[in-house]
Design an enzyme around this catalytic site. Structure first.
Site, PDB file in Angstrom:
ATOM      1  N   CYS A   1      16.172  37.261  48.209  1.00  0.00           N
ATOM      2  CA  CYS A   1      16.491  38.365  47.297  1.00  0.00           C
ATOM      3  C   CYS A   1      16.459  37.927  45.842  1.00  0.00           C
ATOM      4  CB  CYS A   1      17.844  38.964  47.649  1.00  0.00           C
ATOM      5  SG  CYS A   1      19.209  37.789  47.582  1.00  0.00           S
TER       6      CYS A   1
ATOM      7  N   HIS B   1      24.227  38.663  46.885  1.00  0.00           N
ATOM      8  CA  HIS B   1      22.957  39.383  47.009  1.00  0.00           C
ATOM      9  C   HIS B   1      22.501  39.828  45.622  1.00  0.00           C
ATOM     10  CE1 HIS B   1      19.794  41.819  48.749  1.00  0.00           C
ATOM     11  NE2 HIS B   1      20.223  42.874  48.072  1.00  0.00           N
TER      12      HIS B   1
END
Length: 1069
Positions: free
Chosen positions: A41, A301
């Site tokens: 990510c 994230h």
């Protein structure tokens, strides 16, 4: 998906033409896959933002050639995925190619490895760093000026930082460096917003850049370079104009709850000059950037927001999921607050930005293995390979690549460099003739700038050598310091000013090794490079900084990009290291005085108009180094002080450092008037941490320049003006020698003529007396505050200085007479008429021991009468920096002194035993012989005529004297008696208005009185600090004449005269 909305709009035309990978879409809906366990990510977010940056995308498309590294080639991986973004109709694409290339590139460092989480900000920086290496591998990242380098032409911020101590005037060496991301603490940003709210100021979007700058420098204090104990803020100056500015927000794990405050404080526009202390590039002065991308972090994230320029909408990228947020920034703010997204990187871009130029770009793709073998064939030695030998050809034929490599060897220069660009290691450079020719073609613009820099530097060195030959005394140490700085290749001091820790630590991001432990592998982030390694890596021959190419020769540091270094090969081998020098900070151009003078010339034009004839020819530092004058549009290192000097009239002197700051600040506050502000507040040299006020230089902010009537530099020249400015607050008593007057009756008669002529001047200028009176009142206030600061000099010190000054200059007596007569004649011709003073103004005058009177500033009637210093009565006045009001004080108070001194019977001299404590540096040593009985006190040569003397010939009274009227006053002792009676009346009047117990040193800030016994003989001397603006012969003739001294013969009359002077001073206040 979001693109379906386009199809459903009845009023839109996109329903017919839109396809998932067409040019109209620009892939706003294409996501990047992040399979379980990949943890990509951080990379997906960075790639998505780079793709949405129009400038970067167009530049990458235009660049065809590069140095390919096979599987480790990030450039190839980016071009591949960008092509997929443009043409693929998939909703989500894998990012495996670029993830493998990133892992392979940093395999030796065990960073960005497959399956491991890492930091998106570091990933972004390292991608840009690798792109630079693929495009221009032969150039240092900090000195890259290639027009085809996307990293440095579009993203990099070329900066320099410096500290200047306002207390002692010392400054650190300017340290240039390059930043790809400007990191700001979110805690500091919120604190700045709170301070602004406390000041009841509304947080406006246009103030966002200033908030970022304040947050960046908050609590960033450094120690004074001279270790004076002061804490000073560091200043950073931008020298180029990047089209994409990246702001990194550093989150503290203890303050992660500031998400909402930080998001609400963000602005969509960034005013570039407000982000830095100063910008030097003309294009950057009005540059306004728009927010086009943002990378956020939450719960281990990463995700991204990007502004789609075609649809003018914000798009949210969360790996494979893409969602439109709307056209308003508020929609993004709401999303961040609702999902607790912490902004990590902000991307501001110029909406009018263009792609990079491909003028000097590679035309072919050259594999790294062939490029490396070409280096070995050229004799550079075996390089540290960037990738092991198992690198693949990536589909290119071996013979084709060999042909391209053969051509490439003659097209570009080679660099034997370290394996990791980010490791901070450098290797020697060796260039062949053909490669050198190619470098000339590639950097023509830099070569022109280098020639200018070389010429300017050559002239500066010559002037420095001249100043070194002239310099003696305390300035000799200064020259040694300057030359040491010239030869030094490592600008910063031991404290560094770049020794920062990791600027962004993400404690909440669990991604393997802590970023603080990996800080040594970074070279592009300012916080990751300590000053020692940075200073050693500043040089690549033939190259300069990007900002340097757009600035003039006043930038203050060189990078060995002169034309002759290219002609000789520009090699950096062991044979030519001594000839081709590296970056050398030229701190002479950074001194406070010269910059302050130049800024005042630009900012205060009314002052310039009022003193066209009275401006000093050069400041102290300019006379010493003779640096070229700065251009009003100077974009060099000097600009770091300009705002500093606009806000504050010169930096404080070193008195504050010596524990005298409280008294000094009080006196400076009381003397804000246009005639006194510079007397107690001095500006020291920018690179010299001097502790002596007596050697400070004056600036254009001084009242001597502000005055409208002073005419300086009549016949004295630059040396006189310079010496007087630098000898401040040196005050000694006045002596009038009666015996000399008896030996020369003719000269005494002529002096009496002058007195009668001078008595009329106050009649012509009554308003000048009012101005002087108020000025003297201000001086008395200063004196009362500061008369306790300086202890008197010991008799031993004064006697020692008396001996060396006497023996030094007693051989110059014949020449002094001629020179004094010459200056008197020139000044007489310059004025052209005798001047007169009204006797009624005597009561309003005093002996101002802070002012300067010299042969060239004597009344014109004295000079036209042919009175020489040897044949007339001698006076000794203390030296002071010249002011217009000082001229008036001198001319008016001289009459009072002579009236109190010339008694009809004895004509004795009033003794004012005031001693000045000289600077602690020892005087120039000479052989100490026995002092003769007859000595003279050297008169300080002045180069001006007082405003009070500039009278109209038509308004002269009937007592005007001409040179021919001298014999008419022979035998006029009755006039002297009449004057003495008037003086007694003045004394009585003063006794009624001011207590007789007040001493003169209450009006003298830097003096203290000492009582001397009648049998004790102490020579009254003045300490002259040696200047570089005059030769020894010049100084011997005009600055230190031995004085004429007689033992005290009438203590009663001396005390009488002293009391008269004290009481007259009391009547003035």
């Amino acid at each position: 998906m979001a693109w379906v909305k386009f199809l459903r709009k009845p009023s839109g035309n996109l329903g017919k033409a839109y396809q998932a990978g067409s040019l109209l879409s620009l892939a706003p809906t294409v996501g990047l896959l992040n399979e379980p366990g990949q943890n990509s990510c951080f990379l997906n977010s960075a790639v998505q933002v780079l793709w949405q940056l129009d400038i970067f995308r167009r530049s990458l498309r235009a660049l065809t050639g590069h140095i390919c590294q096979g599987d480790a080639c990030i450039f190839c991986a980016l071009k591949t995925i960008f092509a997929q973004f443009q043409h693929s109709r998939e909703k989500a694409l894998p990012s495996d190619n670029i993830r493998h290339a990133l892992a392979e590139s940093f395999k030796d460092e065990q960073r960005f490895q497959l399956g491991l989480m890492d930091d998106a900000a570091e990933c972004f920086e390292n991608i840009l760093a690798r792109i630079h290496f693929h495009l221009v591998p032969n150039r240092d990242a900090d000195m890259c000026t290639s027009k085809s380098c996307v990293t440095h032409q579009k993203f990099a911020m070329t900066l320099y930082e410096q500290c200047v101590c306002r207390s002692c005037g010392a400054s650190s060496d300017p340290l240039p460096f390059t930043e790809l991301v400007r990191y700001i603490s979110t805690t500091a940003l919120c604190n700045e917003v709170e301070r602004m709210m406390e000041r009841h100021e509304r947080v406006k979007p246009e103030m966002f850049a200033e908030l970022l700058q304040a947050a960046n420098t908050a609590d960033d204090y450094r120690k004074c370079p001279s270790n004076c104990g002061q804490k000073i803020k560091i200043r950073r100056v931008l020298m180029n104009c990047p089209e994409i500015v990246t702001i990194g927000l550093v989150w503290d794990s203890e303050h992660s709850d500031l998400t909402e405050d930080v998001v609400r404080s963000l602005a969509t526009h960034l005013y570039l000059p407000g982000l830095f202390y100063r910008v030097t590039d003309e294009n950057a002065t009005d540059s306004e950037l728009h927010l086009v991308g943002m990378i956020c972090y939450t719960s281990r994230h990463y995700c991204a927001f990007a502004f789609h320029t075609k649809s003018s909408k914000w798009v949210f990228f969360d790996d494979a999921h893409v969602k439109e947020m709307g056209t308003r920034w508020k929609d993004v703010v709401s999303k961040c607050i609702r999902c607790h997204l912490q902004p990590l990187l902000l991307f501001y871009a110029n909406p009018d930005g263009t792609a990079v130029s491909t003028e000097d770009a590679l035309r072919q793709v050259v594999h790294w293995s062939h490029y490396r073998s070409g280096e070995e064939n050229m004799g550079c030695g075996k390089p540290i390979i960037y990738k092991p030998d198992n690198s693949k050809e990536n589909g290119f034929g071996g013979q084709t690549k060999q042909k391209e490599n053969h051509k490439f060897q003659t097209d570009i220069s080679s660099l034997n460099r370290s394996q990791m660009q980010t490791s901070g290691r450098r290797a020697p450079v060796k260039l062949s003739h053909d490669q050198r020719e190619k470098i000339k073609d590639i950097s023509r613009e830099c070569a022109l700038k280098a020639i200018e820099q070389k010429n300017a530097l050559s002239s500066q060195r010559k002037d420095l050598e001249k100043g070194q030959r002239k310099d003696t005394g305390r300035h000799r140490d200064l020259v040694d310091e300057v030359l040491a700085s010239f030869k030094s290749g490592s600008p910063p001091a031991s404290d560094g000013f770049r020794q920062q820790g990791n600027p962004h630590l993400y404690h909440s991001q669990g991604k393997g090794p802590c970023k603080h432990d990996r800080a040594t592998h970074e070279s592009y982030t300012s916080g990751k490079v300590i000053s020692s390694s940075k200073s050693q890596n500043l040089l690549v021959p033939g190259e300069k900084t990007t900002g340097k190419a757009k600035s003039d020769s006043g930038t203050g540091y060189e990078t060995d990009s002169s034309q002759d270094s290219r002609d000789k090969g520009g090699s950096y081998s062991s044979k030519t290291k001594s000839r081709h020098r590296g970056w050398k900070p030229m701190r002479e151009t950074l001194n406070v005085d010269s910059v302050f003078s130049e800024s005042e010339k630009r900012q205060h034009s009314p002052r310039r108009k009022s003193d066209i004839g009275s401006r000093p020819r050069c400041s102290k530092d300019q006379s010493f180094n003779n640096w070229p004058k700065a251009n009003p549009k100077q974009k060099g290192l000097m600009t770091i002080y300009e705002d500093e000097m606009k806000q504050e009239a010169g930096s404080r002197s070193s008195l504050e450092t010596n524990g005298k700051g409280a008294e000094k600040n009080l006196s400076a506050a009381e003397s804000r008037g246009p005639g006194t502000s510079w007397q107690m507040q001095r500006t020291e040299s920018g690179y010299e941490s001097s502790d002596h006020v007596s050697n400070g230089s004056a600036s254009l902010d001084s009242p001597g320049v502000e005055g409208s009537g002073a005419v300086m530099d009549v016949g004295g020249g630059k040396a006189f003006s310079e010496h007087i400015k630098m000898n401040s607050h040196n005050m000694d008593s006045m002596e009038y020698i009666s015996h000399h007057c008896k030996d020369h009756p003719e000269g005494f008669r002529k002096e009496l003529q002058d007195l009668e002529a001078d008595d009329k001047i106050h009649e012509l200028h009554p308003e000048s007396h009012v101005q002087i009176k108020s000025h003297l009142i201000k001086r008395s206030q200063i004196g009362e505050t500061n008369d306790k600061l300086f202890p008197s000099a010991s008799p031993q010190t004064l006697a020692r200085e008396h001996v060396y000054q006497t023996n030094e200059h007693k051989v110059e007596r014949p020449d002094r007479s001629k020179c004094s007569e010459r200056h008197n004649t020139e000044n007489s011709e310059g004025t052209g008429l005798p001047f007169h003073v009204d006797e009624s103004s005597v009561a309003g005058k005093r002996v101002d021991s802070n002012e300067t009177v010299s042969p060239s500033s004597l009344p014109s009637s004295v000079r036209t009468a042919g009175l020489k210093p040897e044949t007339g009565p001698l006076m000794f006045w203390s030296q002071q920096n010249i002011t217009e009001q000082g001229y008036s004080d001198n001319s008016l108070s001289r009459e009072l002194t002579l009236l109190s001194a010339c008694n009809a019977d004895s004509c004795q001299m009033p003794k004012l035993h005031c001693h000045r404590s000289p600077p602690p540096l020892p005087p120039k040593k000479y052989s100490t012989a026995s002092a003769p009985r007859l000595e003279r006190v050297g008169l300080s040569p002045d180069v001006g005529v007082t405003e009070a003397f500039n009278t109209n010939p038509s308004s002269l009274p009937k007592h005007s004297l001409s040179p021919a009227s001298g014999p008419s006053l022979e035998g006029s002792p009755c006039m002297t008696q009449e004057r003495d009676k008037e003086t007694i009346q003045v004394k009585q009047l003063a006794a009624n208005s001011y207590p007789s117990s007040c001493s003169t040193n209450s009006f003298q800030p830097d003096q203290d009185s000492t009582s001397v016994c009648p049998n004790e003989t102490i020579s009254l001397t003045t300490y002259f600090s040696v200047d570089s603006c005059m030769t020894d012969t010049y100084r011997l003739k005009y600055h230190q004449r031995p004085k004429l001294y007689f033992p005290e013969s009438s203590g009663h009359h001396s005390n009488n005269s002293l009391s008269q002077t004290e009481q007259v001073e009391g009547s003035i206040t």
